[in-house]
Design a protein around this motif. Structure first.
Motif, PDB file in Angstrom:
ATOM      1  N   CYS A 141       0.677  -1.029   0.080  1.00  0.00           N
ATOM      2  CA  CYS A 141       0.048  -0.003   0.017  1.00  0.00           C
ATOM      3  C   CYS A 141       0.991   1.181  -0.160  1.00  0.00           C
ATOM      4  O   CYS A 141       1.783   1.444   0.766  1.00  0.00           O
ATOM      5  CB  CYS A 141      -0.850  -0.021   1.270  1.00  0.00           C
ATOM      6  N   PRO A 142       0.691   1.883  -0.931  1.00  0.00           N
ATOM      7  CA  PRO A 142       1.401   3.319  -0.947  1.00  0.00           C
ATOM      8  C   PRO A 142       1.296   4.296   0.089  1.00  0.00           C
ATOM      9  O   PRO A 142      -0.120   4.058   0.430  1.00  0.00           O
ATOM     10  CB  PRO A 142       1.310   4.004  -2.422  1.00  0.00           C
ATOM     11  N   THR A 143       2.315   5.081   0.677  1.00  0.00           N
ATOM     12  CA  THR A 143       1.941   5.991   1.687  1.00  0.00           C
ATOM     13  C   THR A 143       1.372   7.376   1.052  1.00  0.00           C
ATOM     14  O   THR A 143       1.428   7.625  -0.197  1.00  0.00           O
ATOM     15  CB  THR A 143       3.458   6.451   2.312  1.00  0.00           C
ATOM     16  N   MET A 144       0.528   7.760   1.949  1.00  0.00           N
ATOM     17  CA  MET A 144      -0.014   9.148   1.587  1.00  0.00           C
ATOM     18  C   MET A 144       0.806  10.246   1.319  1.00  0.00           C
ATOM     19  O   MET A 144       1.978  10.413   2.266  1.00  0.00           O
ATOM     20  CB  MET A 144      -1.234   9.676   2.453  1.00  0.00           C
ATOM     21  N   ALA A 145       0.925  10.885   0.457  1.00  0.00           N
ATOM     22  CA  ALA A 145       1.867  12.182   0.057  1.00  0.00           C
ATOM     23  C   ALA A 145       1.520  13.419   1.219  1.00  0.00           C
ATOM     24  O   ALA A 145       0.401  13.565   1.123  1.00  0.00           O
ATOM     25  CB  ALA A 145       1.792  12.668  -1.206  1.00  0.00           C
ATOM     26  N   ILE A 146       2.381  13.793   1.816  1.00  0.00           N
ATOM     27  CA  ILE A 146       2.099  14.886   2.604  1.00  0.00           C
ATOM     28  C   ILE A 146       2.993  15.866   1.979  1.00  0.00           C
ATOM     29  O   ILE A 146       4.298  15.947   2.092  1.00  0.00           O
ATOM     30  CB  ILE A 146       2.483  14.743   4.031  1.00  0.00           C
ATOM     31  N   ARG A 147       2.383  17.058   1.425  1.00  0.00           N
ATOM     32  CA  ARG A 147       3.374  18.280   1.045  1.00  0.00           C
ATOM     33  C   ARG A 147       3.785  18.915   1.962  1.00  0.00           C
ATOM     34  O   ARG A 147       2.940  19.237   2.762  1.00  0.00           O
ATOM     35  CB  ARG A 147       2.608  18.813   0.061  1.00  0.00           C
ATOM     36  N   LYS A 148       5.112  19.388   1.854  1.00  0.00           N
ATOM     37  CA  LYS A 148       5.555  20.340   2.650  1.00  0.00           C
ATOM     38  C   LYS A 148       6.406  21.532   2.052  1.00  0.00           C
ATOM     39  O   LYS A 148       6.725  21.269   0.687  1.00  0.00           O
ATOM     40  CB  LYS A 148       6.708  19.633   3.591  1.00  0.00           C
ATOM     41  N   ASP A 149       6.487  22.750   2.729  1.00  0.00           N
ATOM     42  CA  ASP A 149       7.270  23.590   2.077  1.00  0.00           C
ATOM     43  C   ASP A 149       8.735  22.993   1.904  1.00  0.00           C
ATOM     44  O   ASP A 149       9.376  22.474   2.573  1.00  0.00           O
ATOM     45  CB  ASP A 149       7.447  25.008   3.026  1.00  0.00           C
TER      46      ASP A 149
ATOM     47  N   ARG B 152      15.528  12.442  -1.367  1.00  0.00           N
ATOM     48  CA  ARG B 152      15.002  11.569  -2.244  1.00  0.00           C
ATOM     49  C   ARG B 152      14.082  12.170  -3.333  1.00  0.00           C
ATOM     50  O   ARG B 152      13.870  11.791  -4.179  1.00  0.00           O
ATOM     51  CB  ARG B 152      13.602  10.945  -1.243  1.00  0.00           C
ATOM     52  N   PHE B 153      13.414  13.616  -2.876  1.00  0.00           N
ATOM     53  CA  PHE B 153      12.832  14.485  -3.839  1.00  0.00           C
ATOM     54  C   PHE B 153      13.762  14.595  -5.263  1.00  0.00           C
ATOM     55  O   PHE B 153      13.607  14.418  -6.441  1.00  0.00           O
ATOM     56  CB  PHE B 153      12.615  15.636  -3.621  1.00  0.00           C
TER      57      PHE B 153
ATOM     58  N   GLU C 169       3.473  14.830  -9.657  1.00  0.00           N
ATOM     59  CA  GLU C 169       3.718  14.276  -8.412  1.00  0.00           C
ATOM     60  C   GLU C 169       3.561  12.542  -8.572  1.00  0.00           C
ATOM     61  O   GLU C 169       4.170  11.637  -7.945  1.00  0.00           O
ATOM     62  CB  GLU C 169       2.848  14.804  -7.354  1.00  0.00           C
ATOM     63  N   ALA C 170       2.411  12.200  -9.231  1.00  0.00           N
ATOM     64  CA  ALA C 170       2.077  10.996  -9.681  1.00  0.00           C
ATOM     65  C   ALA C 170       3.264  10.069 -10.218  1.00  0.00           C
ATOM     66  O   ALA C 170       3.691   9.122  -9.924  1.00  0.00           O
ATOM     67  CB  ALA C 170       0.791  10.867 -10.094  1.00  0.00           C
ATOM     68  N   THR C 171       3.886  10.778 -11.066  1.00  0.00           N
ATOM     69  CA  THR C 171       5.001  10.223 -11.946  1.00  0.00           C
ATOM     70  C   THR C 171       6.277  10.095 -10.971  1.00  0.00           C
ATOM     71  O   THR C 171       7.051   9.274 -11.071  1.00  0.00           O
ATOM     72  CB  THR C 171       5.513  11.136 -13.003  1.00  0.00           C
ATOM     73  N   LEU C 172       6.317  11.181 -10.196  1.00  0.00           N
ATOM     74  CA  LEU C 172       7.568  11.002  -9.121  1.00  0.00           C
ATOM     75  C   LEU C 172       7.310   9.927  -8.301  1.00  0.00           C
ATOM     76  O   LEU C 172       8.388   9.257  -7.868  1.00  0.00           O
ATOM     77  CB  LEU C 172       7.757  12.327  -8.343  1.00  0.00           C
ATOM     78  N   ARG C 173       6.034   9.688  -7.763  1.00  0.00           N
ATOM     79  CA  ARG C 173       5.883   8.607  -6.844  1.00  0.00           C
ATOM     80  C   ARG C 173       6.083   7.250  -7.376  1.00  0.00           C
ATOM     81  O   ARG C 173       6.133   6.329  -6.819  1.00  0.00           O
ATOM     82  CB  ARG C 173       4.336   8.955  -6.082  1.00  0.00           C
ATOM     83  N   SER C 174       6.024   7.263  -9.037  1.00  0.00           N
ATOM     84  CA  SER C 174       6.204   6.071  -9.400  1.00  0.00           C
ATOM     85  C   SER C 174       7.433   5.517  -9.389  1.00  0.00           C
ATOM     86  O   SER C 174       7.581   4.461  -9.442  1.00  0.00           O
ATOM     87  CB  SER C 174       5.651   6.100 -10.916  1.00  0.00           C
ATOM     88  N   VAL C 175       8.448   6.454  -9.098  1.00  0.00           N
ATOM     89  CA  VAL C 175       9.950   5.895  -8.882  1.00  0.00           C
ATOM     90  C   VAL C 175      10.278   6.060  -7.540  1.00  0.00           C
ATOM     91  O   VAL C 175      11.101   5.214  -7.117  1.00  0.00           O
ATOM     92  CB  VAL C 175      10.970   6.841  -9.710  1.00  0.00           C
ATOM     93  N   ASP C 176       9.587   6.695  -6.676  1.00  0.00           N
ATOM     94  CA  ASP C 176       9.671   6.503  -5.307  1.00  0.00           C
ATOM     95  C   ASP C 176       8.403   7.060  -4.569  1.00  0.00           C
ATOM     96  O   ASP C 176       7.880   8.286  -4.354  1.00  0.00           O
ATOM     97  CB  ASP C 176      10.777   7.466  -4.710  1.00  0.00           C
ATOM     98  N   SER C 177       7.618   5.747  -4.143  1.00  0.00           N
ATOM     99  CA  SER C 177       6.392   6.107  -3.226  1.00  0.00           C
ATOM    100  C   SER C 177       6.293   7.017  -2.159  1.00  0.00           C
ATOM    101  O   SER C 177       5.353   7.380  -1.555  1.00  0.00           O
ATOM    102  CB  SER C 177       5.739   4.820  -3.193  1.00  0.00           C
ATOM    103  N   ASN C 178       7.311   7.208  -1.371  1.00  0.00           N
ATOM    104  CA  ASN C 178       7.509   8.153  -0.300  1.00  0.00           C
ATOM    105  C   ASN C 178       7.933   9.593  -0.863  1.00  0.00           C
ATOM    106  O   ASN C 178       7.907  10.410   0.250  1.00  0.00           O
ATOM    107  CB  ASN C 178       8.637   7.397   0.492  1.00  0.00           C
ATOM    108  N   VAL C 179       7.921   9.888  -1.876  1.00  0.00           N
ATOM    109  CA  VAL C 179       8.099  11.261  -2.317  1.00  0.00           C
ATOM    110  C   VAL C 179       6.802  12.234  -2.438  1.00  0.00           C
ATOM    111  O   VAL C 179       5.889  11.729  -2.900  1.00  0.00           O
ATOM    112  CB  VAL C 179       9.071  11.222  -3.679  1.00  0.00           C
ATOM    113  N   ALA C 180       6.893  13.432  -2.018  1.00  0.00           N
ATOM    114  CA  ALA C 180       5.664  14.250  -2.090  1.00  0.00           C
ATOM    115  C   ALA C 180       6.506  15.473  -2.748  1.00  0.00           C
ATOM    116  O   ALA C 180       7.359  15.801  -2.616  1.00  0.00           O
ATOM    117  CB  ALA C 180       5.084  14.514  -0.794  1.00  0.00           C
ATOM    118  N   LEU C 181       5.348  16.127  -3.635  1.00  0.00           N
ATOM    119  CA  LEU C 181       5.963  17.389  -4.604  1.00  0.00           C
ATOM    120  C   LEU C 181       6.097  18.184  -3.425  1.00  0.00           C
ATOM    121  O   LEU C 181       4.747  18.724  -2.912  1.00  0.00           O
ATOM    122  CB  LEU C 181       5.032  17.527  -5.634  1.00  0.00           C
ATOM    123  N   PRO C 182       7.196  19.073  -3.178  1.00  0.00           N
ATOM    124  CA  PRO C 182       7.206  20.210  -2.197  1.00  0.00           C
ATOM    125  C   PRO C 182       6.755  21.304  -2.773  1.00  0.00           C
ATOM    126  O   PRO C 182       6.525  21.520  -4.010  1.00  0.00           O
ATOM    127  CB  PRO C 182       8.688  20.267  -1.793  1.00  0.00           C
ATOM    128  N   TYR C 183       6.358  22.326  -1.979  1.00  0.00           N
ATOM    129  CA  TYR C 183       5.685  23.521  -2.347  1.00  0.00           C
ATOM    130  C   TYR C 183       6.777  24.677  -2.028  1.00  0.00           C
ATOM    131  O   TYR C 183       7.465  24.287  -1.130  1.00  0.00           O
ATOM    132  CB  TYR C 183       4.466  23.960  -1.908  1.00  0.00           C
TER     133      TYR C 183
END
Length: 91
Positions: free
Chosen positions: A1-9, A20-21, A75-89
């Motif tokens: 199960c992939p982790t939920m992406a939590i965006r951070k500054d 990782r990003f 972000e979905a494409t980033l997560r396809s290579v690392d499911s723990n990455v979230a797109l930062p803002y």
């Protein structure tokens, strides 16, 4: 199960999250383009799509929803290579 992406500054990311990003973006830059053989990489597909739609989107009512969808797909494409990455803002 992939982790939920939590965006951070970006400034609030830990050093590990930043690494990782960056590594996920580099992996996209090393994957072949899906859209255009003239593009160098999967990462470049996103810049290609953006520039091809620049005049139709910028300054138009669809600006925010269009960019929201672009970022969601990136972000979905980033997560396809690392499911723990979230797109930062950047605020």
């Amino acid at each position: 199960c992939p982790t939920m992406a939590i965006r951070k500054d970006y400034r609030d990311l830990t050093n590990v999250e930043k690494q990782r990003f960056i590594q996920a973006v580099q992996k996209l830059r090393n994957q072949p383009s899906n859209l255009n053989p003239k593009q160098r990489s999967l990462y470049d597909d996103f810049t290609y799509i953006h520039t091809q739609n620049l005049n139709q989107v910028h300054g138009q009512p669809m600006f925010a929803p269009w960019h929201r969808e672009m970022l969601r797909r990136f972000e979905a494409t980033l997560r396809s290579v690392d499911s723990n990455v979230a797109l930062p803002y950047y605020d």
